[in-house]
Structure formats: structure tokens, C-alpha cells
Design an enzyme around this catalytic site. Sequence first.
Site, short mmCIF file in Angstrom:
data_model
loop_
_atom_site.label_atom_id
_atom_site.label_comp_id
_atom_site.label_asym_id
_atom_site.label_seq_id
_atom_site.Cartn_x
_atom_site.Cartn_y
_atom_site.Cartn_z
CD GLU A 27 -10.06 -6.48 -5.74
OE1 GLU A 27 -9.56 -7.14 -5.49
OE2 GLU A 27 -10.95 -5.87 -6.31
CD GLU A 80 -11.31 -9.33 -1.52
OE1 GLU A 80 -11.05 -10.02 -2.80
OE2 GLU A 80 -11.96 -8.21 -1.45
#
EC number: 3.2.1.23
Length: 698
Positions: free
Chosen positions: A173, A329
Amino acid sequence: MDDTSTPAPPGPRRQRRPRDTAQVWATGLDGIAYGGDYNPEQWPEETWAEDVRLMREAGVTFATVGVFSWVLMEPREGELHLDWLDRVIDGLHAAGIRVVLSTPTAGPPAWLYAKYPDARVVTRDGVALGPGSRGAMSPSAPAYREACRRIADALAARYGSHPALALWHVHNEYGVPVSEDFSVHARHAFRDWLQERYDTVDELNRRWGTLFWGQRYGAWDEVEPPGPAASVVNAAHQLDWARFTDHQLRACFRIERDAIRQHSDVPVTTNFQGFNGRPTDLWAWADEVDIVSNDHYLDAADPRNHVTLAQAADLVRSVAAGRPWFLMEHSTSAVNWQPRNVAKLPGEMRRNSLQHVARGSDAVGFFQWRASRVGVEKFHSTMLPHGGTGTRVWREVVELGADLRRLADVHGSVVRPRVAILWDWESSWAQGLEWRPSVDLDADERRDAYYRALFDEDVTVDFAHPGADLSAYDLVVAPALYLLRADHAARLTRWVEDGGTLVVSYFSAIVDEDDALHPGGFGTPLREALGVVVEEFTPLRAGERVHLSAGGSADDALGDMLDGTAVDVWAEDLRLEGARAVATFRDGPVPGGPAVTRHAHGAGHGWYVAARLDGVALRSVLRAAAHDAGVATRRIGDDVELVVRHGTTDDFLFVVNHGAAAATLELTGHDLLTGMDVDGRLVVPAGDVAVVRSERRP
């Protein structure tokens, strides 16, 4: 099966460009991949065998390992300890579970902070950020970059040809939890980046308009990052800082990716965050990865968060150029970091997962496999909850694994929308700066509103950059395009001339790439396509509402539908230059002025919406524009989602019923989830999902 269940209305149909759907995919992951982040280092080694056994029971096919394990891999600089990771990877491999191997560079070890304090991120206010949390160091710091390269190289040298390896996952991320860095390294790198972009200080001064407020620079070393100042900092300066920040993060990714490629030909990705990845321009990032992947978490406060999930999935598929992508995710139930972490209802996790698959994902991943007993994420839901295998969440995890096995043939199929929403991260960065005509101008809000209206009309959309080739689309919507380059506007105008239908919302085509107003006034670059001139902005006061009237044509059904509609936030004083007013302002700052217009330009049409429409009113405008474009809209029921994935010979219709009542459709085929044939009529109960396979009609 086509993308519509009803015949398309009359409208222009242009030759559509075939899409490039050549695919690179994770090695050895056939069907719909299923798994999640696995952090075995948080648990005694004797639990690892149980993890593998339960993964097999759940139908898990991949596990992502190593995301935050840097300090275990390299406890001291240059000292590698990877035997434990050997045992983890070999154990997964023996069970037939593929490995997504992450570089751990989103979790720098404490020794790195201690040895290289100058590599710490420095905030806008001058505070250096240290260890004790997650996050990264300065993406411009040589010591951090070299440490990232070194650990990525070591992992690739050791595991690059391991038979379990399916995919490389670089970092985690990017841009979270911090992206901006005001350290000394960033200051020097920013100047280097500007010099490469503009060549001379004189050119920077010209492009930034620094004669305003006497900001002119005489040398490169006078240019600083846009930190605290007495008043608002130059907008072009701030926009370039956002571009630079994104560039530095991508440069760090490339360093690790290129180190990996010296040893391994397994595909490389990093996990995007859809629209939540504010500092990253995903159009640029997509060119750097082999497979596009994404993380997505529901906003628990939004009662219709399945719509924003669909929007995020459509965005990621679009960034992937229509190819299948990888959901790295999402959550089985509640997250742990929102103000109120609402648990998912029974069946909701299944619907969420299959929504992502419907909109192009060939993988369903979660954070994380086993729930953590310690740390700030110990209340985050997981595949194996604290309560173990006796919980509802675990039963749903196992059931989802069985569902995904039934959908194996969906793998590799693609979604082909005829409608696109234009989105440009640079435009959103620029619009979000200070001193705009109203604090209520919100690019995200307008994007969400237009997407929601199309979703409620059962129109599947792509997202597209305003400079992209739009020949695959019949209807293009621009809900928030404050910044628009002149050459991109010219391409849009030609696209309308060739038969496209363009819908543009207010406060669009205002500035160029340097945040300078286009010559000739507001909206000038699209004036020809839209047939209107914006003479003045007339934003509304807080809480003020004005009303619309029909445009005056006796046969204009849309105008009649909009008659009496109340709007807030925004209005504009328009002058018609060829367009027709579909609706006007009844009262407010410009009574009688055009509010919604339609313009025939070449073989196409340009629509302009000068008011903040929402709900039924916005859906009505988009339905009329879709009719111009020959795109069918339909309404099966409240919150019933229909998406088609196209295979080589067969189509797969996903019907996801988020509503409170059963949905009925007339169609034939075979429901992959139930194993039952559908002979003319399909009933999908409330909260359920069907995936109907049918042979494509010629």
C-alpha cells in the site's frame, strides 16, 4: 448473453476498437485464486502445520507471506536470517498452496531508523517520524532506497525460482500511512525533478505564474517544497509537489521490482487502494506492474457500501486495461480502524467477494489468515477468527472456497462496458487545493454521485483517463474534470463528432495542466462539443436551494421530469451557443438561465449539467444521454447488480442481490453456484448470488 437484457434503444453505433486482453497471470494459480495475508511469525512454529491443514479445508490456494517481516529477515544490517521463511514456504508448497512473496519494505526495522536518522520521513511541520508503527521511510533517502534494493535482491536470489512462487508482492500500500516527505533528501530530489521537468528556472517561473505575488525564483536552490507559509501556496507549485510525491513512491517500487527481475521471471505487483490511494496516480502505476492488484475495505458508515465496492472494482479493472486483476485484501467482517467497526451480516462477505469477481477479479484475498492476539489490528476480522472453526465467519470462509471452485471457468473472462467515466488523479489533486469558488466543490462526491446513478440504472462502466482512446465506448461521462489539457479536450471533441455522447458536469475544463485558466473563459476547450459558454460561476450559500423548470419544449419529457427539482451547492450563468436548454433555473442567482443542456455536434451529442443533481434527477439525465448513445438502461429491482463477464465462447452473468426482496429475471443457461439449469426464469433470493453461464449468441 449481452450486457443488456433488453434491446438497445435507437442511437448511433460506431465501429468499436477491439480491446487488448493479452493476459499475464500469477504462476500456477488456475481458476479463481483464494487466500490472504499469512503472518506465521506472529505464532509459535507448532501452529504452522495446523494453519496449512485448515487452509486446505477452506480451499485456500495462495498465501501472501513476508509483508511486515523485515526485522526477522534482516535483524541487523546485512545479516540475513531466512531459514524460518524457508520452512514456511516449503510447508505451503508441500500442501499445494502457492506463495505470494512480499518484500517487507513497508515495515523498516528499528535498526534502520537508528542508523540512518536522516532517512526518516519529515512532516510538513518539520517533525521527523520514527519507528514503533507501520509505515515507510523517506522515499527520497539513499539509505532507505539501498536497503530496499538489498532485501529485495536477497529474497529474489533465494526464492526467485522456488516452485511454490506465484507472484511477487512489492512493499505494501504505497503512500500509507504517509506519502509526503519534507526531509532534506526530498528537498534536493524535488529540485532535481523540477529541473528535469522544466529545464530552466525561467520556464518554471512561466509555468507556475510566479510573477503573481512576487514569487519569482532566480535559482534552483531557492525553490522549496510547499511547506508552511504565510498564506496560500502557489497552486501550480502544490500540484507539482503532488506529482513529485507520486513519482518518488513509484521510483522506490521500480528499484525493488528491477532487483527482483535480475533473478526471477515470476510476475510482480504491488497492492493499490483504488480511490483511497490518494497520493498515487494509478494510470501511471499500472504501467509499472505485471498484474494489477488492489485492497478494498467497506465504509461501515455507508448503508449502500456495496455500490462503492462496485465502483472500486470497476476502477481497478479499468486501470488493468480490462484484464483480470487480483483482489489482494478485503475483510471477512469488521475492520479495526474506522470510528465504528460494523460486522458484516451473514452472507455479506460472500456477496462482497463475488462482486469483485463479477467485475473482473480472478482472485479473492483477505487480510489476514489467522487473527492476531497482539498489536493494533487484533480486532480486525480474519479468515480464521479468534473463536476458531466453530464460528459463523469460518463456516462462510469454507463455503466461499467451495463457491470459488465452482467458478473456475470464469477465470480469464473479461468485462466489456460501453460506458466510461472520465477520471484524472491530477485533476482531483488540483481541484482539492485552496481558494476554489466553493468549499462544497468535491470531485469525489460528484464522481460517486454519477457512478451511483449509473449503477442504479444497471449500467456497467469503465473508468478512463481523459487522454485515453475512447473508441470502445458509446457514452462517456465527466463528473469532475476541473483540469483538462487542451489536446485531451480536442480528442474528446472529435470523439463526439464521430458519434459519441458526452455528459459533462459543472466546474469542468477550467484549467490546464499548470492550473492556469484556459484562454477564452471557463470551459473553453469543450465549448464546441457542448455548445455552451460559462459566463460566471454562481455558487450557492450554505443550505441554499434553488429549483429547476422545464426547458420550454412541449415535447421534452426529460424537462418535465426535472421540473421542480431542488438543487444546492452550485449554479452557473450559461450562454447557449448551439445547445438547447433541457431544464432552466426557476429561481436563485440566474433565474431563467440554462441548467441542463443538450447539443448535437457532428454525429454525436454533448450534454452539460450546471447544477448539483442527484438521485432520480441525475438518473433521468443519464438515462436520456444513454438513449442518445444507444446504451440500454434497465431496472430489475432495488440493489440488484447485473454484470457480464465474457469468455472465449461463453458468457457469465453475475446476479448479486443486495436487496430485501427476491429478484426475477427471464433468461436461460446454467447456474454455476447451484449446479442447476435455468430454463427461461431465474429467481435470486434476497441476499443471494447467481452466476449463469450461457453460450454467446452470434
